[in-house]
Scaffold this motif. Structure first.
Motif, PDB file in Angstrom:
ATOM      1  N   ASP A  27       0.805  -1.234   0.000  1.00 14.82           N
ATOM      2  CA  ASP A  27       0.000   0.000   0.000  1.00 14.82           C
ATOM      3  C   ASP A  27       0.832   1.276   0.000  1.00 14.82           C
ATOM      4  OD1 ASP A  27      -2.090  -1.754   0.198  1.00 14.82           O
ATOM      5  OD2 ASP A  27      -2.927  -0.919   2.034  1.00 14.82           O
ATOM      6  N   LEU A  28       1.654   1.432   1.021  1.00 13.17           N
ATOM      7  CA  LEU A  28       2.428   2.658   1.202  1.00 13.17           C
ATOM      8  C   LEU A  28       3.915   2.419   0.968  1.00 13.17           C
ATOM      9  CD1 LEU A  28       0.677   3.864   4.509  1.00 13.17           C
ATOM     10  CD2 LEU A  28      -0.054   4.220   2.139  1.00 13.17           C
ATOM     11  N   GLY A  29       4.229   1.339   0.249  1.00 12.80           N
ATOM     12  CA  GLY A  29       5.610   1.034  -0.070  1.00 12.80           C
ATOM     13  C   GLY A  29       6.326   0.306   1.055  1.00 12.80           C
ATOM     14  N   ARG A  30       7.637   0.238   0.948  1.00 11.23           N
ATOM     15  CA  ARG A  30       8.440  -0.462   1.954  1.00 11.23           C
ATOM     16  C   ARG A  30       8.402   0.278   3.286  1.00 11.23           C
ATOM     17  NH1 ARG A  30      11.727  -1.127  -2.621  1.00 11.23           N
ATOM     18  NH2 ARG A  30      12.095  -3.314  -3.178  1.00 11.23           N
ATOM     19  N   GLY A  31       8.443  -0.491   4.367  1.00  9.30           N
ATOM     20  CA  GLY A  31       8.465   0.104   5.687  1.00  9.30           C
ATOM     21  C   GLY A  31       7.877  -0.836   6.714  1.00  9.30           C
ATOM     22  N   THR A  32       7.849  -0.420   7.951  1.00  8.01           N
ATOM     23  CA  THR A  32       7.250  -1.188   9.034  1.00  8.01           C
ATOM     24  C   THR A  32       5.875  -0.602   9.316  1.00  8.01           C
ATOM     25  OG1 THR A  32       9.401  -1.714   9.971  1.00  8.01           O
ATOM     26  CG2 THR A  32       7.506  -1.915  11.428  1.00  8.01           C
ATOM     27  N   TYR A  33       4.865  -1.452   9.269  1.00 10.68           N
ATOM     28  CA  TYR A  33       3.480  -0.977   9.335  1.00 10.68           C
ATOM     29  C   TYR A  33       2.921  -1.074  10.755  1.00 10.68           C
ATOM     30  CZ  TYR A  33       3.039  -0.529   4.292  1.00 10.68           C
ATOM     31  OH  TYR A  33       3.175  -0.127   2.991  1.00 10.68           O
ATOM     32  N   PHE A  34       2.240  -0.014  11.160  1.00 14.21           N
ATOM     33  CA  PHE A  34       1.537   0.055  12.433  1.00 14.21           C
ATOM     34  C   PHE A  34       0.078   0.448  12.157  1.00 14.21           C
ATOM     35  CE2 PHE A  34       5.936   0.769  13.384  1.00 14.21           C
ATOM     36  CZ  PHE A  34       6.164   0.256  14.659  1.00 14.21           C
ATOM     37  N   SER A  35      -0.751   0.293  13.174  1.00 15.37           N
ATOM     38  CA  SER A  35      -2.143   0.724  13.084  1.00 15.37           C
ATOM     39  C   SER A  35      -2.507   1.461  14.366  1.00 15.37           C
ATOM     40  CB  SER A  35      -3.081  -0.475  12.901  1.00 15.37           C
ATOM     41  OG  SER A  35      -4.438  -0.055  12.938  1.00 15.37           O
ATOM     42  N   GLN A  36      -3.461   2.388  14.264  1.00 16.93           N
ATOM     43  CA  GLN A  36      -3.982   3.043  15.460  1.00 16.93           C
ATOM     44  C   GLN A  36      -5.125   2.239  16.075  1.00 16.93           C
ATOM     45  OE1 GLN A  36      -4.622   7.113  13.768  1.00 16.93           O
ATOM     46  NE2 GLN A  36      -3.322   7.763  15.465  1.00 16.93           N
ATOM     47  N   GLN A  37      -5.538   1.174  15.408  1.00 18.45           N
ATOM     48  CA  GLN A  37      -6.624   0.329  15.906  1.00 18.45           C
ATOM     49  C   GLN A  37      -6.047  -1.009  16.382  1.00 18.45           C
ATOM     50  OE1 GLN A  37      -7.012   1.982  12.774  1.00 18.45           O
ATOM     51  NE2 GLN A  37      -8.074   3.579  13.910  1.00 18.45           N
ATOM     52  N   GLU A  38      -6.207  -1.297  17.645  1.00 19.45           N
ATOM     53  CA  GLU A  38      -5.671  -2.531  18.204  1.00 19.45           C
ATOM     54  C   GLU A  38      -6.257  -3.761  17.518  1.00 19.45           C
ATOM     55  OE1 GLU A  38      -5.207  -4.828  22.531  1.00 19.45           O
ATOM     56  OE2 GLU A  38      -5.976  -2.771  22.422  1.00 19.45           O
ATOM     57  N   ARG A  39      -7.556  -3.706  17.181  1.00 19.29           N
ATOM     58  CA  ARG A  39      -8.201  -4.870  16.565  1.00 19.29           C
ATOM     59  C   ARG A  39      -7.539  -5.229  15.234  1.00 19.29           C
ATOM     60  NH1 ARG A  39     -11.159  -3.343  12.268  1.00 19.29           N
ATOM     61  NH2 ARG A  39     -11.724  -1.129  12.133  1.00 19.29           N
ATOM     62  N   ILE A  40      -7.139  -4.222  14.453  1.00 17.13           N
ATOM     63  CA  ILE A  40      -6.509  -4.483  13.161  1.00 17.13           C
ATOM     64  C   ILE A  40      -5.134  -5.111  13.365  1.00 17.13           C
ATOM     65  CG2 ILE A  40      -5.596  -3.417  11.068  1.00 17.13           C
ATOM     66  CD1 ILE A  40      -7.825  -1.355  11.249  1.00 17.13           C
TER      67      ILE A  40
ATOM     68  N   LEU B  65       8.164  10.834  14.623  1.00 14.40           N
ATOM     69  CA  LEU B  65       7.967  10.125  13.361  1.00 14.40           C
ATOM     70  C   LEU B  65       8.727  10.742  12.190  1.00 14.40           C
ATOM     71  CD1 LEU B  65       4.150   9.357  13.672  1.00 14.40           C
ATOM     72  CD2 LEU B  65       6.099   7.981  14.425  1.00 14.40           C
ATOM     73  N   GLY B  66       9.503  11.786  12.450  1.00 16.84           N
ATOM     74  CA  GLY B  66      10.300  12.386  11.386  1.00 16.84           C
ATOM     75  C   GLY B  66       9.452  13.202  10.417  1.00 16.84           C
TER      76      GLY B  66
ATOM     77  N   SER C 157      15.782   3.576  11.772  1.00 19.79           N
ATOM     78  CA  SER C 157      16.224   4.038  13.086  1.00 19.79           C
ATOM     79  C   SER C 157      15.041   4.493  13.936  1.00 19.79           C
ATOM     80  CB  SER C 157      17.246   5.175  12.938  1.00 19.79           C
ATOM     81  OG  SER C 157      16.646   6.318  12.343  1.00 19.79           O
ATOM     82  N   ILE C 158      14.041   5.100  13.290  1.00 16.50           N
ATOM     83  CA  ILE C 158      12.833   5.501  14.017  1.00 16.50           C
ATOM     84  C   ILE C 158      12.095   4.267  14.513  1.00 16.50           C
ATOM     85  CG2 ILE C 158      10.554   6.574  13.777  1.00 16.50           C
ATOM     86  CD1 ILE C 158      11.787   8.584  11.871  1.00 16.50           C
TER      87      ILE C 158
ATOM     88  N   LEU D 193      11.292   3.283  18.451  1.00 16.16           N
ATOM     89  CA  LEU D 193       9.924   3.120  18.954  1.00 16.16           C
ATOM     90  C   LEU D 193       9.730   1.733  19.564  1.00 16.16           C
ATOM     91  CD1 LEU D 193       7.801   4.841  16.166  1.00 16.16           C
ATOM     92  CD2 LEU D 193       8.478   5.771  18.369  1.00 16.16           C
ATOM     93  N   LEU D 194      10.201   0.714  18.847  1.00 16.52           N
ATOM     94  CA  LEU D 194       9.990  -0.646  19.340  1.00 16.52           C
ATOM     95  C   LEU D 194      10.772  -0.911  20.622  1.00 16.52           C
ATOM     96  CD1 LEU D 194       9.980  -2.673  16.022  1.00 16.52           C
ATOM     97  CD2 LEU D 194       8.038  -2.023  17.422  1.00 16.52           C
ATOM     98  N   LEU D 195      11.907  -0.235  20.775  1.00 16.30           N
ATOM     99  CA  LEU D 195      12.667  -0.374  21.995  1.00 16.30           C
ATOM    100  C   LEU D 195      11.862   0.120  23.195  1.00 16.30           C
ATOM    101  CD1 LEU D 195      15.449  -1.081  23.265  1.00 16.30           C
ATOM    102  CD2 LEU D 195      16.087   1.325  22.868  1.00 16.30           C
ATOM    103  N   LEU D 196      11.036   1.142  22.949  1.00 14.49           N
ATOM    104  CA  LEU D 196      10.236   1.736  24.031  1.00 14.49           C
ATOM    105  C   LEU D 196       8.837   1.133  24.102  1.00 14.49           C
ATOM    106  CD1 LEU D 196      11.207   5.475  23.456  1.00 14.49           C
ATOM    107  CD2 LEU D 196      12.171   3.885  25.135  1.00 14.49           C
TER     108      LEU D 196
END
Length: 411
Positions: free
Chosen positions: A282-295, A322-323, A395-396, A400-403
């Motif tokens: 969808d949005l190209g290469r990267g690590t995907y997150f969601s604001q909806q826990e269910r998703i 988020l840069g 790096s972002i 984030l995942l570290l925290l």
């Protein structure tokens, strides 16, 4: 309260100016020929009990809502079309009347909201029909303010900096009204009351009153009053900025709260795996997150094995974390994106993968941009009816995942 067809009674007594201030809250100022003590009691300027109330329909719609509700209990004597604001284009008046006659606004389907194209440079016109607190059908109308910078740059005596501040105020107002009325289905007057509470003194006779001045568009007095109101608006914004940006719209605060909560659903070994995804996602290469826990939880169940269990991670972040962000969900380009993608969604409502990627690529080409120009892209998820966040800067992601915290996956 109402006293006959053309009179109102004040309890406690008020001066004429106090009564006008309470009734219209700075949005209208009827002349003495239509609003005056009748009969006058005591000395000139002293508090009065009874006033002639022979206002025009245009003035009446600007009155305090709780007063209009009481006044309507005995019948206003005006037709629905007469109560539509003066700035309403004739063709939209006719369309609303036609819809009403066709039963679109019948009691059984209320509340009902319709939007119509505004007259450039003004935004959409909103017509809301519902049931008020007295159980009676009620209609309310409003017009979104212009968003183009040129409109504010042409205001009398406004420089480039002040034009940006004025536009900021009115676009914040648009966003807040859209959030409350269109998204949360709130009655427009209730939305205005909530915004007055949130924004405080800025809205009293400054923001809301400016529309009435601009839409009259005639007479040197209107121009002078608009110039004064512009100065008041700039002063209010600057004072707000000095007080830690209190004038920052509710909608914008919802989007840019100090803390954002993001979820990532995957497997233990694939926490960072999306960085190697095919670029046509969808949005190209990267690590995907969601604001909806269910998703995110649903995604965590896609690839688990006995050796690589599912994991759901919750991350708390700020927008600054988020840069460089492209936000197509609630950012400056949201309206343009929605208009650009609308024809595609008619035929492909569950836009996903290569098709989504291609549409977004074409959209960004209009601005001489690519997806790789951004550290983070926030955009609608048309497959899962949510919002997806693609972080492209590794790096972002690692920070984030570290925290982040692992959320227990319950059935």
């Amino acid at each position: 309260m109402k006293d006959g067809r053309n009179h109102v009674v004040a309890n406690p007594r008020m001066t004429r100016q106090q009564a006008i201030g309470w009734l219209f809250e700075g949005r209208a100022d009827p002349p003495e020929s239509r609003f005056r003590p009748d009969p006058a009691e005591g000395q000139p300027g002293s508090p009065q009990r009874r006033f002639l109330f022979d206002v025009t329909p245009e003035e009446f719609v600007e009155a305090r809502q709780e007063f209009k509700d009481r006044y309507h209990l005995d019948g206003s004597g005006w037709s629905r079309q007469e109560l539509m604001p003066a700035w309403m284009p004739d063709e939209i008046r006719e369309e609303i009347v036609r819809l009403e006659e066709a039963g679109v606004f019948r009691r059984a389907v209320l509340p009902s909201l319709r939007t119509f194209p505004g007259t450039a440079p003004w935004g959409k016109i909103v017509a809301w029909a519902g049931i008020d607190e007295h159980g009676r059908p009620s209609w309310e109308f409003f017009n979104y303010y212009p968003t183009i910078p040129e409109f504010y740059e042409r205001l009398p005596g406004v420089g480039a900096r002040d034009a940006r501040l004025i536009r900021y105020v009115f676009t914040c107002w648009n966003d807040d009204m859209r959030y409350f009325v269109e998204d949360r289905k709130m009655r427009p007057q209730a939305a205005r009351d909530e915004l007055r509470r949130i924004w405080g003194e800025v809205l009293k006779g400054v923001v809301e009153g400016a529309m009435n001045i601009v839409t009259t568009g005639a007479g040197i007095s209107a121009v002078n009053k608009l110039a004064t109101m512009t100065d008041e608006t700039v002063a209010a914004v600057l004072e707000s900025f000095r007080q830690k940006r209190q004038l920052f719209s509710f909608w914008a605060r919802q989007r840019t709260l100090t803390e954002l909560v993001l979820f990532r659903g995957t497997t233990f070994r694939r926490v960072l795996g999306d960085l190697t995804l095919d670029g046509t996602h969808d949005l190209g290469r990267g690590t995907y997150f969601s604001q909806q826990e269910r998703i995110a939880k649903a995604f965590s169940q896609r690839y688990p094995t006995g050796d690589d269990p599912a994991v759901l991670i919750r991350v708390k972040a700020t927008v600054d974390d988020l840069g460089e962000v492209l936000d197509l969900s609630n950012g400056p380009l949201t309206q343009e994106w929605n208009a650009f993608v609308a024809p595609v969604l008619k035929f492909q409502p569950r836009l996903v993968n290569e098709q989504y990627n291609r549409v977004l690529t074409n959209f960004l080409e209009r601005f001489s941009k690519t997806m790789n120009d951004y550290d983070t892209i926030i955009a609608p998820d048309y497959l899962n009816s949510g919002v997806q966040i693609c972080i492209k800067n590794e790096s972002i992601v690692r920070k984030l995942l570290l925290l982040g915290d692992e959320v227990p996956l319950t059935p």
